[in-house]
Write an enzyme that holds these catalytic residues in place. Structure first.
Site, mmCIF file in Angstrom:
data_model
loop_
_atom_site.group_PDB
_atom_site.id
_atom_site.type_symbol
_atom_site.label_atom_id
_atom_site.label_comp_id
_atom_site.label_asym_id
_atom_site.label_seq_id
_atom_site.Cartn_x
_atom_site.Cartn_y
_atom_site.Cartn_z
ATOM 1 N N ASP A 190 -7.790 27.570 22.121
ATOM 2 C CA ASP A 190 -7.345 27.567 23.519
ATOM 3 C C ASP A 190 -7.220 29.023 23.945
ATOM 4 O O ASP A 190 -6.999 29.904 23.112
ATOM 5 C CB ASP A 190 -5.980 26.861 23.658
ATOM 6 C CG ASP A 190 -5.720 26.369 25.078
ATOM 7 O OD1 ASP A 190 -5.813 25.154 25.325
ATOM 8 O OD2 ASP A 190 -5.449 27.225 25.972
ATOM 9 N N ASP B 125 -11.297 32.288 24.619
ATOM 10 C CA ASP B 125 -11.654 32.118 26.029
ATOM 11 C C ASP B 125 -13.104 31.637 26.044
ATOM 12 O O ASP B 125 -14.010 32.365 25.618
ATOM 13 C CB ASP B 125 -11.514 33.462 26.757
ATOM 14 C CG ASP B 125 -11.932 33.376 28.221
ATOM 15 O OD1 ASP B 125 -12.516 32.353 28.638
ATOM 16 O OD2 ASP B 125 -11.693 34.357 28.948
ATOM 17 N N VAL B 126 -13.339 30.425 26.535
ATOM 18 C CA VAL B 126 -14.686 29.839 26.438
ATOM 19 C C VAL B 126 -15.730 30.559 27.288
ATOM 20 O O VAL B 126 -16.922 30.314 27.131
ATOM 21 C CB VAL B 126 -14.694 28.324 26.798
ATOM 22 C CG1 VAL B 126 -13.933 27.521 25.769
ATOM 23 C CG2 VAL B 126 -14.192 28.077 28.212
ATOM 24 N N ASN C 195 -14.025 20.815 25.707
ATOM 25 C CA ASN C 195 -12.987 20.189 26.519
ATOM 26 C C ASN C 195 -12.340 21.139 27.534
ATOM 27 O O ASN C 195 -11.905 20.700 28.600
ATOM 28 C CB ASN C 195 -11.904 19.626 25.575
ATOM 29 C CG ASN C 195 -10.640 19.257 26.311
ATOM 30 O OD1 ASN C 195 -10.557 18.200 26.933
ATOM 31 N ND2 ASN C 195 -9.630 20.135 26.274
ATOM 32 N N TYR D 10 -14.965 21.644 41.779
ATOM 33 C CA TYR D 10 -14.836 20.898 40.512
ATOM 34 C C TYR D 10 -15.993 19.908 40.359
ATOM 35 O O TYR D 10 -16.600 19.807 39.285
ATOM 36 C CB TYR D 10 -13.486 20.176 40.515
ATOM 37 C CG TYR D 10 -13.131 19.448 39.237
ATOM 38 C CD1 TYR D 10 -12.706 20.154 38.116
ATOM 39 C CD2 TYR D 10 -13.201 18.054 39.156
ATOM 40 C CE1 TYR D 10 -12.361 19.485 36.945
ATOM 41 C CE2 TYR D 10 -12.857 17.385 38.006
ATOM 42 C CZ TYR D 10 -12.433 18.105 36.891
ATOM 43 O OH TYR D 10 -12.092 17.440 35.743
ATOM 44 N N LYS E 200 -18.675 19.768 37.308
ATOM 45 C CA LYS E 200 -18.749 18.620 36.389
ATOM 46 C C LYS E 200 -20.102 17.896 36.506
ATOM 47 O O LYS E 200 -20.571 17.294 35.541
ATOM 48 C CB LYS E 200 -17.576 17.664 36.640
ATOM 49 C CG LYS E 200 -16.220 18.264 36.257
ATOM 50 C CD LYS E 200 -16.157 18.639 34.779
ATOM 51 C CE LYS E 200 -14.799 19.174 34.370
ATOM 52 N NZ LYS E 200 -14.710 19.517 32.938
ATOM 53 N N ILE F 81 -6.052 11.172 34.607
ATOM 54 C CA ILE F 81 -5.034 11.024 33.568
ATOM 55 C C ILE F 81 -3.942 12.036 33.898
ATOM 56 O O ILE F 81 -4.261 13.192 34.218
ATOM 57 C CB ILE F 81 -5.614 11.376 32.167
ATOM 58 C CG1 ILE F 81 -7.017 10.813 31.975
ATOM 59 C CG2 ILE F 81 -4.649 11.007 31.056
ATOM 60 C CD1 ILE F 81 -7.139 9.501 31.346
ATOM 61 N N THR G 130 -2.162 14.435 32.959
ATOM 62 C CA THR G 130 -1.893 15.668 32.213
ATOM 63 C C THR G 130 -1.442 16.705 33.237
ATOM 64 O O THR G 130 -1.318 16.392 34.431
ATOM 65 C CB THR G 130 -3.184 16.169 31.551
ATOM 66 O OG1 THR G 130 -4.133 16.410 32.604
ATOM 67 C CG2 THR G 130 -3.753 15.155 30.568
HETATM 68 P P1 NAD Z 1 -5.165 20.682 31.150
HETATM 69 O O1 NAD Z 1 -5.148 21.625 32.289
HETATM 70 O O2 NAD Z 1 -3.944 19.888 30.880
HETATM 71 O O3 NAD Z 1 -5.581 21.457 29.806
HETATM 72 C C1 NAD Z 1 -6.688 22.319 29.793
HETATM 73 C C2 NAD Z 1 -6.586 23.292 28.640
HETATM 74 O O4 NAD Z 1 -7.718 24.190 28.743
HETATM 75 C C3 NAD Z 1 -5.322 24.157 28.677
HETATM 76 O O5 NAD Z 1 -4.695 24.159 27.399
HETATM 77 C C4 NAD Z 1 -5.845 25.539 29.059
HETATM 78 O O6 NAD Z 1 -5.074 26.613 28.504
HETATM 79 C C5 NAD Z 1 -7.258 25.511 28.505
HETATM 80 N N1 NAD Z 1 -8.148 26.492 29.141
HETATM 81 C C6 NAD Z 1 -8.246 26.808 30.457
HETATM 82 N N2 NAD Z 1 -9.128 27.783 30.648
HETATM 83 C C7 NAD Z 1 -9.642 28.101 29.424
HETATM 84 C C8 NAD Z 1 -10.599 29.035 28.956
HETATM 85 N N3 NAD Z 1 -11.225 29.882 29.792
HETATM 86 N N4 NAD Z 1 -10.884 29.064 27.634
HETATM 87 C C9 NAD Z 1 -10.257 28.241 26.772
HETATM 88 N N5 NAD Z 1 -9.309 27.360 27.151
HETATM 89 C C10 NAD Z 1 -9.003 27.289 28.467
HETATM 90 O O7 NAD Z 1 -6.410 19.728 31.414
HETATM 91 P P2 NAD Z 1 -6.753 18.257 30.811
HETATM 92 O O8 NAD Z 1 -6.302 17.252 31.789
HETATM 93 O O9 NAD Z 1 -6.290 18.165 29.409
HETATM 94 O O10 NAD Z 1 -8.356 18.302 30.889
HETATM 95 C C11 NAD Z 1 -9.196 18.560 29.767
HETATM 96 C C12 NAD Z 1 -10.640 18.381 30.194
HETATM 97 O O11 NAD Z 1 -10.829 17.058 30.687
HETATM 98 C C13 NAD Z 1 -11.085 19.330 31.308
HETATM 99 O O12 NAD Z 1 -12.419 19.735 31.103
HETATM 100 C C14 NAD Z 1 -10.979 18.455 32.537
HETATM 101 O O13 NAD Z 1 -11.801 18.909 33.585
HETATM 102 C C15 NAD Z 1 -11.392 17.111 31.991
HETATM 103 N N6 NAD Z 1 -10.906 15.977 32.790
HETATM 104 C C16 NAD Z 1 -9.585 15.775 32.984
HETATM 105 C C17 NAD Z 1 -9.157 14.708 33.761
HETATM 106 C C18 NAD Z 1 -7.698 14.421 34.040
HETATM 107 O O14 NAD Z 1 -7.414 13.601 34.908
HETATM 108 N N7 NAD Z 1 -6.747 15.016 33.339
HETATM 109 C C19 NAD Z 1 -10.101 13.839 34.335
HETATM 110 C C20 NAD Z 1 -11.458 14.084 34.107
HETATM 111 C C21 NAD Z 1 -11.851 15.153 33.329
#
Ligand code: NAD
Length: 271
Positions: A44, A70-71, A97, A166, A170, A201, A203
Site C-alpha cells: 500500500d 506507490d503503484v 486493487n 472514475y 475503470k 461496498i 469501504t
Molecule cells: P479504499 O479507498 O478503501 O482503499 C484503497 C487503498 O488503496 C487504500 O489503502 C489506499 O491507501 C491505497 N492506495 C491509494 N492510492 C495508492 C497508490 N498510488 N499506490 C498504492 N496504494 C494506493 O478503496 P476500496 O473500496 O477498498 O477499493 C479497492 C478497489 O476496488 C479500488 O480499485 C476501487 O476503485 C475498487 N472498487 C471499489 C468499490 C467500492 O464500492 N468500495 C466498488 C467498485 C470498485
C-alpha cells in the site's frame, strides 16, 4: 484438508501480491487469499497500513509480508516484484486493487484531478500487468505463469453521474484486461487476466461516493444517497468478502479456462 471441489479453490504453494491492501477490499482479499494457502505480499502507499494487514494475517496463522508501494512508480514495481520473489519464493497471483475515486461533474472536474485518477487507476494497473507478466512468463523471474485480477467497477461498464473521471479509468481497466488476456494467451505465457466489477461496498471509498452524491447535489442527504444506490442494486449493499470471494475464484485453478472475462460482483446492478 480440502478435497475434491474444495481443492481447486486452494492456493497452497502460490505467492500473491495485492496492491492497496492496507484497508478496504484489498485487505479483505489479501486475508482471504492467505486463508486459502497463499503467501501474500501486502502493499500500500500507506506502508504502516500494509503492515497492519500483514500482521493480522500472520496472527491468524497465514503467511504474509508487507511493503510500501506507490503503484504509479515503475521503480517501486520492479522493487516490489523482486522483493516478493526473493522474500516469498515466487509470484503467481497479482491483484491490481489500489485505486481512488473523485466525485465531480464534468463541468466542475479539475483537469489535475482527472489526471490523478487516470494515473493511479490506469497507469498503476498498466505497470502492474507489465511487471507481473515479466516475472510470470516462461522466461521471467518466476516463470511459472499465473493469474492477474484487476479491480474495475460497475462504473467501468456503465456511466454514473458525478463519476466521469472514475468511469473513464475503470473502463480503461476493463479493456486493458481483455487486451492483456488475449496477448498472454497468444504468446502462451500461461497467464490469465480478468477483471472484477464491484457495485458499491461501504469501504472508505464507498462511503466517500455516498457523501459525494450529497456534495454535488444528486441527493439531499446521506439517507437519500443510500436510497439512490439501493435502487440501483437489487440485492442491496455488498460486503468486502463478496469481492474477495470472487477474486479468490479468478485467482484459483477453478478458473483455469477463464481469461479476459469481466465478472460483476454487484448485487444485480448491471442485470
Ligand atoms: P479504499 O479507498 O478503501 O482503499 C484503497 C487503498 O488503496 C487504500 O489503502 C489506499 O491507501 C491505497 N492506495 C491509494 N492510492 C495508492 C497508490 N498510488 N499506490 C498504492 N496504494 C494506493 O478503496 P476500496 O473500496 O477498498 O477499493 C479497492 C478497489 O476496488 C479500488 O480499485 C476501487 O476503485 C475498487 N472498487 C471499489 C468499490 C467500492 O464500492 N468500495 C466498488 C467498485 C470498485
Amino acid at each position: 484438508m480440502a478435497t475434491g471441489s474444495e481443492q481447486i479453490f486452494r492456493l497452497d504453494g502460490k505467492v500473491a501480491l495485492v496492491t492497496g491492501a492496507g484497508r478496504g477490499l484489498g485487505a479483505e482479499i489479501a486475508a482471504l487469499l492467505a486463508g486459502a494457502g497463499a503467501a501474500v505480499m501486502v502493499t500500500d502507499i500507506d506502508e504502516s497500513a500494509a503492515q497492519r494487514t500483514a500482521q493480522k494475517i500472520v496472527e491468524d496463522g497465514g503467511s504474509a509480508q508487507a511493503a510500501g508501494q506507490d503503484v504509479t512508480n515503475e521503480q517501486q514495481w520492479e522493487g516490489t516484484v523482486a522483493k516478493t520473489i526473493e522474500g516469498l519464493g515466487g509470484l503467481h497471483i497479482l491483484i491490481n486493487n489500489a485505486g481512488i475515486e473523485t466525485m465531480a461533474t464534468f463541468a466542475d472536474c479539475e483537469l489535475d484531478d482527472f489526471k490523478n485518477v487516470q494515473n493511479i487507476n490506469v497507469n498503476g494497473v498498466f505497470l502492474g500487468i507489465k511487471h507481473a507478466i515479466r516475472a510470470m512468463r516462461p522466461d521471467g523471474g518466476c516463470g511459472q505463469g499465473g493469474a492477474i485480477v484487476n479491480l474495475s467497477s460497475v462504473a467501468g461498464i456503465g456511466g454514473y453521474p458525478g463519476l466521469g473521471a472514475y468511469c473513464a479509468s475503470k473502463g480503461a481497466v476493463r479493456l486493458m484486461t481483455k487486451a492483456a488476456a488475449v496477448e498472454c494467451a497468444a504468446f502462451e505465457y500461461g497467464i490469465r487476466v480478468n477483471s472484477l466489477h464491484p457495485g458499491l461496498i461501504k469501504t472508505e471509498m464507498g462511503n466517500n461516493v455516498l457523501k459525494g452524491f450529497v456534495r454535488i447535489g444528486l441527493a439531499e442527504d446521506e439517507t437519500a444517497a443510500d436510497a439512490l444506490l439501493l435502487a440501483m442494486q437489487p440485492l442491496g449493499f455488498g460486503q468486502p468478502d463478496d469481492v474477495a470471494n470472487a477474486a479468490l475464484f479468478l485467482a484459483s485453478d477453478a478458473a483455469k479456462w477463464i481469461t479476459g472475462t469481466e465478472l460483476g460482483v454487484d448485487g444485480g446492478a448491471r442485470a
